[in-house]
Design an enzyme around this catalytic site. Structure first.
Site, mmCIF file in Angstrom:
data_model
loop_
_atom_site.group_PDB
_atom_site.id
_atom_site.type_symbol
_atom_site.label_atom_id
_atom_site.label_comp_id
_atom_site.label_asym_id
_atom_site.label_seq_id
_atom_site.Cartn_x
_atom_site.Cartn_y
_atom_site.Cartn_z
ATOM 1 N NE ARG A 1 -2.015 3.349 2.526
ATOM 2 C CZ ARG A 1 -1.454 4.538 2.600
ATOM 3 N NH1 ARG A 1 -0.154 4.679 2.614
ATOM 4 N NH2 ARG A 1 -2.206 5.622 2.676
ATOM 5 C CG HIS B 1 3.459 7.206 0.438
ATOM 6 N ND1 HIS B 1 2.822 8.407 0.624
ATOM 7 C CD2 HIS B 1 2.943 6.365 1.372
ATOM 8 C CE1 HIS B 1 1.968 8.314 1.636
ATOM 9 N NE2 HIS B 1 2.014 7.077 2.098
#
Length: 115
Positions: A74, A79
């Protein structure tokens, strides 16, 4: 904070979506479908976010679930989105998702039995 059942249900919903979406799908078809890739990324983000909301004690009590890997994927998608390895994402949806779906279903069912 919400109950573990709440977050597990969200994870299972996304895992069911990924399972249904990838049924009969080839690696090549996946890699050539930008819309599907974005949808898969979003589902994996939701799964990872829900895993991150679970309390550490709950995760420690269920070490059979790869919580760190789920959250790590994730974090990469969210990011470091410019450097996502879609071969890894394909392996996750084709190999890891079915196993995780079974594990979390069993875990959720055991929680419901305890209540």
């Amino acid at each position: 904070m919400r109950s573990p059942r709440f977050y597990l249900a969200h994870m299972l919903d996304q895992l069911a979506y990924l399972t249904a979406t990838s049924a009969g799908l080839t690696r090549e078809a996946f890699l050539n479908d930008r819309t599907l890739i974005l949808a898969v990324e979003r589902s994996l983000e939701i799964i990872g976010e829900a895993a991150g909301k679970l309390d550490d004690g709950f995760k420690e009590a269920h070490p059979e679930i790869p919580w760190r890997n789920i959250r790590g994927l994730r974090n990469i998608i969210a990011h470091v989105y410019w450097n996502v390895d879609y071969d890894i994402v394909w392996n996750v949806i084709s190999e890891d998702v079915p196993r995780l779906h079974r594990q979390l279903r069993t875990l959720l069912d055991s929680l419901e039995e305890d209540e």
